[in-house]
Scaffold this active site. Structure first.
Site, PDB file in Angstrom:
ATOM      1  N   TYR A 156      -4.798  -3.981  -3.968  1.00 10.77           N
ATOM      2  CA  TYR A 156      -3.642  -4.098  -3.078  1.00 10.77           C
ATOM      3  C   TYR A 156      -2.530  -3.144  -3.522  1.00 10.77           C
ATOM      4  O   TYR A 156      -1.933  -2.436  -2.703  1.00 10.77           O
ATOM      5  CB  TYR A 156      -3.152  -5.540  -3.088  1.00 10.77           C
ATOM      6  CG  TYR A 156      -2.116  -5.882  -2.037  1.00 10.77           C
ATOM      7  CD1 TYR A 156      -2.509  -6.266  -0.757  1.00 10.77           C
ATOM      8  CD2 TYR A 156      -0.754  -5.860  -2.324  1.00 10.77           C
ATOM      9  CE1 TYR A 156      -1.567  -6.605   0.214  1.00 10.77           C
ATOM     10  CE2 TYR A 156       0.192  -6.200  -1.364  1.00 10.77           C
ATOM     11  CZ  TYR A 156      -0.214  -6.571  -0.103  1.00 10.77           C
ATOM     12  OH  TYR A 156       0.718  -6.910   0.846  1.00 10.77           O
ATOM     13  N   LYS A 170      -1.024  -0.111  -1.243  1.00  9.30           N
ATOM     14  CA  LYS A 170       0.374  -0.103  -0.834  1.00  9.30           C
ATOM     15  C   LYS A 170       1.147   1.058  -1.462  1.00  9.30           C
ATOM     16  O   LYS A 170       2.061   1.616  -0.845  1.00  9.30           O
ATOM     17  CB  LYS A 170       1.026  -1.440  -1.181  1.00  9.30           C
ATOM     18  CG  LYS A 170       0.483  -2.616  -0.372  1.00  9.30           C
ATOM     19  CD  LYS A 170       0.668  -2.416   1.126  1.00  9.30           C
ATOM     20  CE  LYS A 170       0.347  -3.675   1.913  1.00  9.30           C
ATOM     21  NZ  LYS A 170       0.559  -3.497   3.370  1.00  9.30           N
TER      22      LYS A 170
END
Length: 260
Positions: free
Chosen positions: A164, A168
């Protein structure tokens, strides 16, 4: 010195695409844009959820189109952009909001690889594919706006969250690169990094644990509502936001500002 041209703070009549719009920040953004007079393409993997958001918008007197979409499917992206432009006649605003949870320990073997691949496909690769599919139409707009939704995980890191975090962080870099590439055409590209928000991803966190985290990490000592992120997104897509591009903006209650 020449006078500044008129700067509009209205998106009435603009065509906006919002991905991940069946819930959370995406839903809040779609509802807000529609309330401001935009024509909204509600895109999400959850087809039932898309229809529900469109029904909410229609009941409030707004205009919206349900577009069930897996942003990990390149062909589906192109088909949906064709559907949207065929229905509304153009695109002025693109909000890349679709995301997934991607926690996984490094030693999880094949499971880690699967989560890694899916995280980058949904939260990074899909963003640039959505931009490229929409770009011919954005170029026809007199106030084209792109907003990518990243996370404070793109500005720091939580243990066990590497897929993640990588996705991001990639979004923040993609935003800057696109801003530089498209700036000469007047197309702005910005990025929002939400902190702790009350969404489906955080529903499983108890209220007690939310309070502990918020008091320990944020200056405002609370989780945000999705609508608070949506209002920042709205600010960035206004025609008047014509000199803001390449920005990476935390909407995190002061999480990234607080040391202790």
């Amino acid at each position: 010195m020449d006078d500044c041209p008129p700067l509009s703070r209205s998106i009435a009549g603009r065509v906006a695409i919002v991905t991940g719009a069946a819930g959370g920040m995406g839903r809040a953004t779609a509802l807000l844009f529609a309330a401001e007079g935009a024509k909204v393409a509600v895109c999400d993997l959850d087809a039932v959820g898309c229809e529900a958001v469109v029904a909410e918008i229609s009941a409030a007197g707004g205009t919206a189109l349900a577009c069930p979409l897996d942003v990990g499917d390149h062909d589906a992206i192109k088909l949906n952009v064709e559907k949207i432009t065929g229905h509304f006649g153009g695109i002025d605003i693109l909000v890349n909001n679709a995301g997934i949870s991607a926690f996984s320990p490094l030693d999880a073997g094949n499971e880690y690889d699967m989560i890694w691949d899916r995280a980058l496909a949904i939260m990074l690769t899909a963003h640039q594919r959505m931009v490229r599919a929409a770009l011919p139409w954005l170029r026809k707009s007199d106030a084209a706006r792109i907003v990518n939704i990243a996370s404070t995980e793109g500005l720091g890191a939580t243990p066990g969250d590497t897929p993640y975090v990588a996705a991001k962080t990639g979004v923040t870099g993609l935003t800057r690169g696109l801003a530089v590439d498209l700036g000469k055409e007047g197309i702005t590209v910005n990025c929002i990094c939400p902190g702790p928000i009350r969404t489906g991803m955080t529903d499983k966190v108890s209220e007690a644990d939310k309070a502990v985290f918020a008091n320990r990490r944020t200056a405002l000592r609370r989780y945000a509502w999705p609508e608070e992120v949506a209002h920042m997104t709205l600010s960035l897509v206004l025609p008047a936001a014509s000199y803001v591009t390449g920005a990476v903006i935390p909407v995190d209650g002061g999480l990234t500002a607080r040391n202790a």
